[in-house]
Design a protein around this motif. Structure first.
Motif, PDB file in Angstrom:
ATOM      1  N   ALA A  39      -0.471  -0.635  -4.694  1.00 37.35           N
ATOM      2  CA  ALA A  39      -1.434   0.454  -4.784  1.00 37.35           C
ATOM      3  C   ALA A  39      -0.715   1.793  -4.802  1.00 37.35           C
ATOM      4  O   ALA A  39      -0.058   2.164  -3.826  1.00 37.35           O
ATOM      5  CB  ALA A  39      -2.410   0.404  -3.603  1.00 37.35           C
TER       6      ALA A  39
ATOM      7  N   GLN B  74      -3.950   3.894   6.191  1.00 31.25           N
ATOM      8  CA  GLN B  74      -4.626   2.771   6.818  1.00 31.25           C
ATOM      9  C   GLN B  74      -4.770   3.011   8.325  1.00 31.25           C
ATOM     10  O   GLN B  74      -4.123   3.893   8.887  1.00 31.25           O
ATOM     11  CB  GLN B  74      -3.891   1.475   6.510  1.00 31.25           C
ATOM     12  CG  GLN B  74      -3.839   1.147   5.022  1.00 31.25           C
ATOM     13  CD  GLN B  74      -5.227   1.081   4.383  1.00 31.25           C
ATOM     14  OE1 GLN B  74      -6.233   0.890   5.060  1.00 31.25           O
ATOM     15  NE2 GLN B  74      -5.273   1.268   3.070  1.00 31.25           N
TER      16      GLN B  74
ATOM     17  N   TYR C 204       0.846  -1.201   0.000  1.00 31.42           N
ATOM     18  CA  TYR C 204       0.000   0.000   0.000  1.00 31.42           C
ATOM     19  C   TYR C 204       0.879   1.249   0.000  1.00 31.42           C
ATOM     20  O   TYR C 204       1.551   1.554   0.983  1.00 31.42           O
ATOM     21  CB  TYR C 204      -0.924   0.018   1.216  1.00 31.42           C
ATOM     22  CG  TYR C 204      -1.935   1.144   1.161  1.00 31.42           C
ATOM     23  CD1 TYR C 204      -3.046   1.055   0.328  1.00 31.42           C
ATOM     24  CD2 TYR C 204      -1.763   2.291   1.917  1.00 31.42           C
ATOM     25  CE1 TYR C 204      -3.970   2.088   0.253  1.00 31.42           C
ATOM     26  CE2 TYR C 204      -2.676   3.332   1.855  1.00 31.42           C
ATOM     27  CZ  TYR C 204      -3.779   3.229   1.016  1.00 31.42           C
ATOM     28  OH  TYR C 204      -4.690   4.255   0.943  1.00 31.42           O
TER      29      TYR C 204
END
Length: 409
Positions: free
Chosen positions: A357, A32, A24
């Motif tokens: 991502a 997150q 990520y």
């Protein structure tokens, strides 16, 4: 920092995407959430979900204590003088719009100036565009240096005695540029202007002391620092907030309502009309606890290390153009780039197939894209849970992307 242990606190990272372990690299868009924040939200809704301030029953008291306790955590987090200076909002966008709509409308007149930069996020451009149009004011831009930084000499040349508001981001969400806010604030004040700081990309990553910066307003969002979406903060100096009018009217923010006249509550509640973002504030408080347990100085140092590593790795790839300061000590933990002859959306799509991502597009910074002479870019942004291994996978994914499109075309 023990990053391996930190990663265990983020359950979303323990999954596969498209058959690959998730990497990520989009925390500049939204970070997150650690277990501590998720549990704080769950506990509120399971055990003491209630409205705040209005009730005297036990659940209402617990909810009020949690909500106002979060306000005190925010005060300490940015080193404000008083909780009266901490306004909860939906996010950075709402906070900046509040300043423009309340302070701006009352203090900006025809012929006045508002100063921003080409690197600003749309949420720190459009409110000032609209205010300038409404009032007949002039919107001015501090020019950028070739590497995407701004010089104090240019700031001094742009800000004049006619300037009423200077609004600049502390850290660029595209270039990673870390702007000298304290020095810019001094220039603004020397010319009689107020300083508005977009701190969305700063507060999650480094210590912020609004008293040391001496800024008049400071805005940031919870979702970029491990907190929930839909919660943000507007800090304002008390003497300014006291004379500003609220822009939302209804419950919670009133003192007395008559048939034809009403009066407002004292700070900070006069700016928090309606049922506030109770769970969001409590979650933000938990996020602050989490970050401060690790230490913002540690987080900042670690992210500088990641940025330096990423700059080195990505610079080794042929056809790679990296935007922003080349000196990692002058930039935050993100790298924005393009690959020759490959659209950023295609780059992001191939990387996603590898479980990586990243962000692609104009990043809500179209004037900056025009200045960079591109329509879009790709961006990898790092946070305290990322590792050098993540960057190695990014670099490998970019090489694969480049090879794929070379074969296609």
């Amino acid at each position: 920092m023990d990053v391996r242990e930190i990663r265990k606190q983020f359950p979303i990272l323990d999954q596969e995407v498209n058959g690959h372990p998730l990497v990520y690299l989009d925390s500049a868009a939204t970070s997150q959430k650690p277990i501590k924040v998720i549990e704080a939200l769950d506990q509120y809704y399971r055990q003491y979900n209630s409205n705040v301030h209005r009730g005297v029953h036990t659940l209402g008291t617990r909810a009020t204590d949690g909500y106002e306790g979060a306000r005190e955590k925010v005060r300490q987090f940015i080193h404000a003088k008083s909780t009266e200076e901490i306004i909860f909002t939906r996010g950075t966008t709402t906070a900046i719009n509040t300043v423009a709509a309340s302070f701006g409308r009352a203090n900006v007149a025809e012929g006045d100036e508002i100063v921003i930069t080409h690197m600003e996020h749309h949420s720190n451009i459009i409110p000032w565009q609209q205010l300038a149009k409404e009032k007949g004011a002039t919107l001015k831009y501090v020019p950028l240096q070739e590497d995407g930084t701004i010089s104090l000499e240019d700031v001094k040349a742009t800000v004049t005695s006619n300037t009423k508001i200077v609004a600049i981001m502390m850290v660029s969400n595209v270039l990673g540029t870390m702007n000298p806010i304290k020095e810019i604030t001094k220039v603004a004040h020397e010319n009689g202007a107020v300083m508005v700081v977009d701190g969305a990309q700063a507060a999650p990553h480094m210590k912020v002391d609004v008293q040391d910066l001496d800024c008049d307003f400071f805005a940031f969002s919870g979702h970029k620092m491990g907190g929930p979406t839909g919660i943000g903060v507007l800090y304002g100096k008390k003497q300014l907030l006291e004379v500003m009018e609220p822009i939302e009217f209804g419950g919670e923010m009133i003192d007395f309502v008559g048939l034809y006249e009403s009066t407002w509550k004292e700070l900070p509640w006069k700016f928090e009309g309606g049922t506030p973002i109770i769970a969001g504030a409590i979650g933000l408080g938990a996020a602050i606890d989490f970050l401060e347990d690790i230490g913002l100085d540690n987080i900042e140092a670690y992210e500088h290390k990641l940025a330096a590593y990423a700059l080195d790795k990505l610079s080794e790839i042929d056809g790679m153009k990296i935007f922003g300061p080349k000196d990692p000590s002058k930039r935050a933990g993100l790298v924005t780039f393009n690959i020759d002859d490959v659209h950023p959306h295609d780059v992001a799509t191939v990387l996603d197939s590898e479980g990586i991502a990243v962000r692609a597009g104009h990043h809500c910074a179209q004037p900056l894209m025009k200045w960079l002479k591109v329509s879009a870019t790709a961006r990898a942004s790092f946070y305290l849970y990322n590792t050098e291994e993540d960057i190695d996978k990014l670099a490998a994914g970019l090489v694969k992307t480049k090879e794929y499109f070379s074969d296609v075309f």
